[in-house]
Design an enzyme around this catalytic site. Structure first.
Site, short mmCIF file in Angstrom:
data_model
loop_
_atom_site.label_atom_id
_atom_site.label_comp_id
_atom_site.label_asym_id
_atom_site.label_seq_id
_atom_site.Cartn_x
_atom_site.Cartn_y
_atom_site.Cartn_z
CD GLN A 52 -3.03 -1.02 2.22
OE1 GLN A 52 -2.77 -1.59 3.27
NE2 GLN A 52 -4.15 -0.33 2.06
CB CYS A 95 -9.43 -0.85 1.65
SG CYS A 95 -7.72 -1.16 1.16
CG LEU A 96 -6.11 3.14 5.21
CD1 LEU A 96 -4.79 3.05 5.96
CD2 LEU A 96 -6.87 4.41 5.60
CG HIS A 137 -8.54 -5.82 4.62
ND1 HIS A 137 -9.67 -5.22 4.09
CD2 HIS A 137 -7.51 -4.98 4.32
CE1 HIS A 137 -9.32 -4.09 3.51
NE2 HIS A 137 -8.02 -3.91 3.62
CD GLU A 138 -4.22 -4.86 6.45
OE1 GLU A 138 -3.61 -4.59 5.41
OE2 GLU A 138 -5.08 -4.13 6.94
CG HIS A 141 -3.85 -5.09 0.97
ND1 HIS A 141 -4.25 -4.30 -0.09
CD2 HIS A 141 -4.56 -4.66 2.05
CE1 HIS A 141 -5.17 -3.43 0.34
NE2 HIS A 141 -5.37 -3.62 1.62
O1 GNR Z 1 -8.35 0.89 8.44
C1 GNR Z 1 -8.90 -0.12 7.99
N1 GNR Z 1 -10.09 -0.53 8.50
C2 GNR Z 1 -10.67 -1.74 8.20
C3 GNR Z 1 -12.01 -1.91 8.54
C4 GNR Z 1 -12.63 -3.11 8.28
C5 GNR Z 1 -11.94 -4.13 7.69
C6 GNR Z 1 -10.62 -3.97 7.32
C7 GNR Z 1 -9.99 -2.79 7.58
S1 GNR Z 1 -8.31 -2.59 7.15
C8 GNR Z 1 -8.28 -0.86 6.87
C9 GNR Z 1 -6.88 -0.40 6.57
C10 GNR Z 1 -6.41 -1.04 5.28
O2 GNR Z 1 -6.79 -0.69 4.19
N2 GNR Z 1 -5.59 -2.05 5.39
O3 GNR Z 1 -5.16 -2.68 4.29
NI NI Z 2 -6.72 -2.45 2.82
#
Ligand code: GNR
Ligand code: NI
Length: 176
Positions: A52, A95-96, A137-138, A141
């Site tokens: 990221q 997701c950021l 989630h990570e 990525h």
């Molecule tokens: O900040 C984040 N919040 C979040 C909320 C729900 C499920 C996953 C996340 S991860 C995200 C930050 C991010 O994009 N990590 O890759």
């Molecule tokens: Ni994310």
């Protein structure tokens, strides 16, 4: 330490498969993790994968502490999911790299993970609740997968278009 720029869709680097850290966890890796954590806190977010910020290495940082609680940074080098349960749970994810878009994703409720920590020590533990959501989630990525990839094509395209438009708007406002 430094705050780095967070890549957003449709940046093609977000689709790359990240490479394992070879050999020991070094001061260079720790400097990267420090930058990632600072960038994540600044955003703010609860997790961040190295890709990221444009670094295609299998490194993740996370902090699930709530506002007002003491910081609880976690660091993951070469994380692997070695077991999951059949039970799944939906969670409203964000997701950021897809700012201001939120939608429900269904994932295994618990998973067992192995990784190296900040000091290169091996860890083997179960993740549940928000920890399970965030680590999955990570780890997506690291494979070039975003949470919007689990949505319908229509929802995904709408999300990407919305992020693109917001970016154009921000640039235009910056010029004025
Ligand atoms: O900040 C984040 N919040 C979040 C909320 C729900 C499920 C996953 C996340 S991860 C995200 C930050 C991010 O994009 N990590 O890759
Ligand atoms: Ni994310």
């Amino acid at each position: 330490m430094a705050i780095r720029e967070i890549l957003t869709v449709p940046d093609p680097r977000l689709k790359e498969v990240s490479k394992p850290v070879m050999g020991p966890v070094t001061d260079e890796h720790r400097a990267l993790m420090d930058d990632m954590l600072e960038t994540m806190y600044d955003a703010p977010g609860i997790g961040l994968a190295a890709i990221q910020i444009g670094v295609p290495l299998r490194i993740i940082v996370m902090d699930l502490a709530r506002e007002g609680e003491e910081k609880a940074p976690r660091y993951f080098v070469n994380p692997e999911i070695v077991e999951t349960v059949e039970e799944t749970k939906p969670y409203e994810e964000g997701c950021l790299s897809v700012p201001d878009i939120f939608d429900e994703v269904e994932r295994p409720a618990r998973c067992r993970i192995k990784y190296l920590d900040y000091n290169g020590n091996p860890v083997d533990e179960w993740a549940e609740d928000l920890y399970a959501v965030c680590i999955q989630h990570e780890m997506d990525h690291l494979e070039g997968t975003l949470f919007i990839d689990y949505l319908s094509r229509l929802k995904r395209q709408r999300a990407i278009d919305k992020v693109k438009k917001a970016k154009i708007r921000a640039i235009r406002e910056d010029a004025n």
